[in-house]
Design an enzyme around this catalytic site. Structure first.
Site, PDB file in Angstrom:
ATOM      1  N   SER A 214       0.852  -1.186   0.000  1.00  0.00           N
ATOM      2  CA  SER A 214       0.000   0.000   0.000  1.00  0.00           C
ATOM      3  C   SER A 214       0.892   1.242   0.000  1.00  0.00           C
ATOM      4  O   SER A 214       2.060   1.178   0.410  1.00  0.00           O
ATOM      5  CB  SER A 214      -0.886  -0.004   1.255  1.00  0.00           C
ATOM      6  OG  SER A 214      -1.483   1.261   1.467  1.00  0.00           O
TER       7      SER A 214
ATOM      8  N   TYR B 238      -1.933  -1.253  10.446  1.00  0.00           N
ATOM      9  CA  TYR B 238      -2.063  -1.505   9.005  1.00  0.00           C
ATOM     10  C   TYR B 238      -0.848  -0.973   8.250  1.00  0.00           C
ATOM     11  O   TYR B 238      -0.239  -1.687   7.447  1.00  0.00           O
ATOM     12  CB  TYR B 238      -3.337  -0.860   8.463  1.00  0.00           C
ATOM     13  CG  TYR B 238      -3.484  -1.038   6.972  1.00  0.00           C
ATOM     14  CD1 TYR B 238      -3.969  -2.235   6.434  1.00  0.00           C
ATOM     15  CD2 TYR B 238      -3.121  -0.025   6.089  1.00  0.00           C
ATOM     16  CE1 TYR B 238      -4.084  -2.407   5.067  1.00  0.00           C
ATOM     17  CE2 TYR B 238      -3.235  -0.193   4.717  1.00  0.00           C
ATOM     18  CZ  TYR B 238      -3.717  -1.382   4.209  1.00  0.00           C
ATOM     19  OH  TYR B 238      -3.822  -1.555   2.848  1.00  0.00           O
TER      20      TYR B 238
END
Length: 264
Positions: free
Chosen positions: A138, A151
């Protein structure tokens, strides 16, 4: 005909990977928890593209998940040419206030499952001197993110792990790619329980899942180690640490992601 194994294949980017690879006449092994969704997707792709599609119902947060998947693939007599570690999730909020078990499950799925599956399937690729691994990271991987701490940290691990493996395995004909998308048109932000204000901002900057998948597959073909797909804004997020001091990056993301927290 090559065979690809895709985790998190029942929806979102995983399902789009399945669609795109099926259109390229790649046989598939689809892995997810939802039997109904996998069965429907497998049937549709088999009928439409005349390929072989197997599916495995598996919760990848379980300790034996990678072994169970590998053993099932071996029993079917399948050779995996492309491994796509796509399954993962995030959760928004102050770490101290979030459910601790859920944070550990996130680490299990985003990191441990990908590492374990890679360790199972990589040796065979090296022996055959051919193969590919796509790990979904990401743009969050490039800097720490307050209120999205676990995350972002898991995706930083995936990025570093993938780039190191790319260097280790290049001479064996195995190409490893980290894909680092920004906001994408999936249910990610809703499932991560982002405040509606932040989710709406993200929605205005979505990259279509089809674009993420096609740029990922193109990056693998071109033997790249990292791809940041989509609009220029994603490149800006990925490169923030190059232009701002670390404290400045932290302050910026605290102000952006913590806006809803300040209203409590």
């Amino acid at each position: 005909m090559a065979t690809a194994l895709i985790t998190g294949a029942s929806a979102g980017i995983g399902a789009v990977f399945a669609q795109e690879l099926a259109a390229r006449q790649t046989n598939l092994v689809l892995v997810a928890r939802s039997e109904a969704k996998l069965q429907q997707l497998a049937q549709q792709l088999q009928e439409q593209y005349k390929i072989q599609v197997d599916f495995l119902i598996q919760d990848l947060t379980e300790a034996t998940a990678a072994t169970d998947v590998f053993d099932a693939v071996t029993e079917k007599g399948l050779t995996i040419d492309l491994l796509i570690n796509n399954a993962g999730f995030g959760e928004y909020g102050s770490f101290a206030e979030l459910d601790g078990e859920q944070q550990l499950k996130m680490i299990q799925l985003n990191i441990l499952a990908s590492v374990a599956l890679t360790h199972k399937f990589l040796p065979g690729m090296r022996q055959r001197r051919n193969g590919g691994i796509i790990n979904m990271s990401s743009v969050a991987a490039f800097q720490p993110m307050p209120y999205f701490s676990v995350y972002a940290a898991t995706k930083a691990f995936v990025l570093s792990f993938s780039e190191a493996l790319a260097a280790e395995n290049k001479s064996y004909g195995v190409h490893v790619l980290a894909v680092c998308p920004g906001p994408t048109d999936t249910n990610f932000f809703q499932e991560a329980d982002f405040p509606s204000m932040l989710a709406d901002v993200a929605a205005q900057n979505y990259t279509p899942s089809e674009v993420v998948v096609r740029e990922a597959l193109k990056g693998l073909e071109n033997k790249q180690t990292t791809v940041v797909p989509g609009a220029l804004g994603n490149q800006l997020i990925a490169n923030l640490p190059r232009f701002l001091p670390r404290e400045g990056v932290l302050s910026l993301w605290k102000n952006i992601l913590g806006a809803s927290e300040r209203k409590k």
